[in-house]
Design a protein around this motif. Sequence first.
Motif, PDB file in Angstrom:
ATOM      1  N   ALA A  23       0.837  -1.209   0.000  1.00 40.33           N
ATOM      2  CA  ALA A  23       0.000   0.000   0.000  1.00 40.33           C
ATOM      3  C   ALA A  23       0.869   1.255   0.000  1.00 40.33           C
ATOM      4  O   ALA A  23       0.590   2.207  -0.734  1.00 40.33           O
ATOM      5  N   THR A  71      -1.516   4.704  -7.488  1.00 33.07           N
ATOM      6  CA  THR A  71      -2.389   3.572  -7.166  1.00 33.07           C
ATOM      7  C   THR A  71      -3.212   3.173  -8.388  1.00 33.07           C
ATOM      8  O   THR A  71      -3.297   1.997  -8.726  1.00 33.07           O
ATOM      9  N   ALA A 101      -4.948   1.862  -0.282  1.00 26.86           N
ATOM     10  CA  ALA A 101      -3.924   2.826  -0.712  1.00 26.86           C
ATOM     11  C   ALA A 101      -4.577   4.030  -1.384  1.00 26.86           C
ATOM     12  O   ALA A 101      -4.197   5.180  -1.128  1.00 26.86           O
TER      13      ALA A 101
END
Length: 192
Positions: free
Chosen positions: A99, A109, A164
């Motif tokens: 993450a 992400t 995340a």
Amino acid sequence: MDSETTARPLRADARRNRDRLVAEARAAFDRDGVAASLEDVAARAGVGIGTLYRHFPTREALLEEVLRERFDTLGATARALLDHASPRAALRTWAHGFAAAGTTFRGLTAALSATLRDESSALHASCASMRAAGEALLARAQRAGDIRADLTVAELTTLVFGVAWAHEQSPRQAPTDLDRLLDLLFDGLSPR
């Protein structure tokens, strides 16, 4: 890695250009996120955009090079965690690193999540390698009865990417926020 660097060693000036491009890209991604201007990266490195594209034919190839050390470290961490006394703690530690890697740069992400589905992406192999490392940790935690048995590694990485992304959207982005979100996720992953 691009074919230019795997086929033959780079000349000293080409190596310096490549190193400057990577350093400037790291600074630009840190400052502006993954959508940073590649033209600006090239200009700050003191080269033309054609030189950038000779070394890195796509944005993903440049991102992969910038993130390579972090990805390699995460893979090594996963291998070391296979010997951890607590399979659940080992998996959670890996998930935290995964993450955190996903939030290195704003927008990363989403880029990493997309590359897991796009085998032609320069980042795909690195992401697939990280997922494979997590898969071994997940299987170990499932064998120990620490994590629900029906969870797949694809679902786990999707959930960790979700955490995340949520952390990335947080105005504070404090490390404790990421820890709290992962704690909540892992509580939900406990066996019934």
